[in-house]
Design an enzyme around this catalytic site. Structure first.
Site, PDB file in Angstrom:
ATOM      1  N   HIS A   1      10.912  -8.036  15.905  1.00  0.00           N
ATOM      2  CA  HIS A   1      12.258  -8.588  15.753  1.00  0.00           C
ATOM      3  C   HIS A   1      12.310  -9.767  14.775  1.00  0.00           C
ATOM      4  O   HIS A   1      13.384 -10.290  14.497  1.00  0.00           O
ATOM      5  CB  HIS A   1      12.797  -9.041  17.113  1.00  0.00           C
ATOM      6  CG  HIS A   1      13.179  -7.920  18.022  1.00  0.00           C
ATOM      7  ND1 HIS A   1      12.248  -7.176  18.723  1.00  0.00           N
ATOM      8  CD2 HIS A   1      14.395  -7.410  18.344  1.00  0.00           C
ATOM      9  CE1 HIS A   1      12.881  -6.260  19.444  1.00  0.00           C
ATOM     10  NE2 HIS A   1      14.180  -6.375  19.229  1.00  0.00           N
ATOM     11  N   ALA A   2      11.167 -10.207  14.255  1.00  0.00           N
ATOM     12  CA  ALA A   2      11.116 -11.378  13.377  1.00  0.00           C
ATOM     13  C   ALA A   2      12.028 -11.285  12.146  1.00  0.00           C
ATOM     14  O   ALA A   2      12.522 -12.312  11.686  1.00  0.00           O
ATOM     15  CB  ALA A   2       9.683 -11.664  12.954  1.00  0.00           C
TER      16      ALA A   2
END
Length: 180
Positions: free
Chosen positions: A107-108
């Site tokens: 999800h970065a």
């Protein structure tokens, strides 16, 4: 090479921090934990609390030019917290502005979207981010690891914890090519 690992105080997927961190140490680099607050960060194994880790530098006092590269571990909450912190977003953007390599997993890339650095790039992520990335001007691909050499810097992305070995090997190789 000093490598910044940026994490919010809570919500980082522990394995996405610890495995790339250990790979950096094993390769002779100096990983540095940067966060939005001093003290410790709380790791998570998906939704369950795991270990805590001491913060080395606070993002408002850290400078991208003191690092050879940046790693952004995932977890759902971690990048969501980071993208609402102006200093964290500016820190991430500074790596791109200075042509320093960046690696992001899971999800970065939400933080990358907020820093407005994905437009025109090809990258991968956790599948639920693909619409967000496309809306921000990126091309999303479903690959274990994707290297995008765009302009003056390199971005390495991966999808999930199952990709960690390939992610770590690739980001370390790309960071070394970039001058580390």
């Amino acid at each position: 090479m000093r490598i910044a690992f940026l994490s919010a105080p809570e919500g980082v997927e522990q394995v996405e921090l610890t495995e790339p961190w250990q790979a950096a140490k094993d390769a002779g680099h100096e990983p540095v934990l940067v966060s939005t607050q001093s003290g410790e960060i709380q790791g998570f194994n998906h939704l369950d609390k795991a270990d805590t880790f001491p913060v080395d530098e606070v993002v408002g006092e850290a400078s991208a030019d003191s690092f050879g590269g940046l790693v952004l571990p995932g977890g759902v909450a971690n990048p969501d917290f980071l993208r609402t912190d102006e200093k964290a977003v500016a820190f991430v953007k500074a790596f791109f502005d200075q042509g320093r390599p960046v690696a992001a997993i899971c999800h970065a890339p939400w933080t990358l979207i907020e820093a407005d650095v994905v437009r025109g790039r090809v990258l991968t992520s956790w599948p639920s981010l693909q619409t967000d990335l496309r809306n921000a001007g990126a091309t999303w691909v479903d690959e274990q690891v994707k290297v995008c050499d765009h302009g003056n810097n390199v971005l390495v992305t991966s999808r999930k914890p199952d990709d960690l070995q390939a992610f770590s090997e690739t980001y370390l190789a790309e960071f070394a090519k970039a001058g580390g």
